[in-house]
Design an enzyme around this catalytic site. Sequence first.
Site, PDB file in Angstrom:
ATOM      1  N   LEU A  34       0.755  -1.252  -0.022  1.00  0.00           N
ATOM      2  CA  LEU A  34       0.082  -0.087  -0.031  1.00  0.00           C
ATOM      3  C   LEU A  34       0.990   1.365   0.161  1.00  0.00           C
ATOM      4  O   LEU A  34       1.004   1.957   0.782  1.00  0.00           O
ATOM      5  CB  LEU A  34      -0.776  -0.042   1.304  1.00  0.00           C
ATOM      6  CG  LEU A  34      -2.156  -1.011   1.196  1.00  0.00           C
ATOM      7  CD1 LEU A  34      -3.051  -0.896   2.451  1.00  0.00           C
ATOM      8  CD2 LEU A  34      -2.940  -0.699  -0.027  1.00  0.00           C
ATOM      9  N   HIS A  35       1.532   1.390  -1.229  1.00  0.00           N
ATOM     10  CA  HIS A  35       2.304   2.579  -1.263  1.00  0.00           C
ATOM     11  C   HIS A  35       1.337   3.855  -1.439  1.00  0.00           C
ATOM     12  O   HIS A  35       0.061   3.812  -1.602  1.00  0.00           O
ATOM     13  CB  HIS A  35       3.418   2.663  -2.390  1.00  0.00           C
ATOM     14  CG  HIS A  35       2.722   2.100  -3.809  1.00  0.00           C
ATOM     15  ND1 HIS A  35       2.244   3.207  -4.400  1.00  0.00           N
ATOM     16  CD2 HIS A  35       2.399   0.952  -4.544  1.00  0.00           C
ATOM     17  CE1 HIS A  35       1.495   2.648  -5.742  1.00  0.00           C
ATOM     18  NE2 HIS A  35       2.077   1.387  -5.522  1.00  0.00           N
ATOM     19  N   ALA A  36       1.968   4.888  -1.514  1.00  0.00           N
ATOM     20  CA  ALA A  36       1.167   6.358  -1.651  1.00  0.00           C
ATOM     21  C   ALA A  36       0.062   6.487  -2.735  1.00  0.00           C
ATOM     22  O   ALA A  36      -1.215   6.655  -2.221  1.00  0.00           O
ATOM     23  CB  ALA A  36       2.185   7.518  -1.887  1.00  0.00           C
ATOM     24  N   ALA A  39      -2.681   3.842  -1.805  1.00  0.00           N
ATOM     25  CA  ALA A  39      -3.429   4.156  -0.686  1.00  0.00           C
ATOM     26  C   ALA A  39      -4.354   5.551  -1.064  1.00  0.00           C
ATOM     27  O   ALA A  39      -5.519   5.578  -0.510  1.00  0.00           O
ATOM     28  CB  ALA A  39      -2.431   4.791   0.453  1.00  0.00           C
ATOM     29  N   GLU A 107      -2.820  -0.446 -11.754  1.00  0.00           N
ATOM     30  CA  GLU A 107      -1.523  -0.554 -11.993  1.00  0.00           C
ATOM     31  C   GLU A 107      -1.130  -1.375 -13.028  1.00  0.00           C
ATOM     32  O   GLU A 107      -1.696  -2.580 -13.427  1.00  0.00           O
ATOM     33  CB  GLU A 107      -0.654  -1.023 -10.671  1.00  0.00           C
ATOM     34  CG  GLU A 107      -0.729   0.152  -9.629  1.00  0.00           C
ATOM     35  CD  GLU A 107       0.200  -0.403  -8.556  1.00  0.00           C
ATOM     36  OE1 GLU A 107       0.909   0.428  -7.944  1.00  0.00           O
ATOM     37  OE2 GLU A 107       0.347  -1.442  -8.320  1.00  0.00           O
TER      38      GLU A 107
END
Length: 109
Positions: A34-36, A39, A107
């Site tokens: 859960l990167h920026a 998130a 992604e």
Amino acid sequence: AGGSCGFTSNTGTSVNRGMGKVVKNLKITNKHGLHARVAALLVQTVNRFTSEIKLSRDGQVVDGRSIISVLTLGAAKGSKVRVEARGKDAEEAVRAIEDLVRNNFHESH
């Protein structure tokens, strides 16, 4: 079903219609956790609903409406995260989170 990004469900969904509560346990399979950016997408999804939505990992519970809180979970690939929604649109909210996950947070690989 699996994949290299997103979450996968490792248990069924628990629904308590009387309280408007839905609980879902998910496993993060996203390469970078859960990167920026991920998130932020999760928080944007949560904020479309009126239900209270909490995320938890290893006993730490955070507000799903706060990107900073979501990031403090430190949820890396392989982490197990619990999603708990409570309110009139709880089922719809959890379904939307699952859809986001199923689409690998948009992604590319």
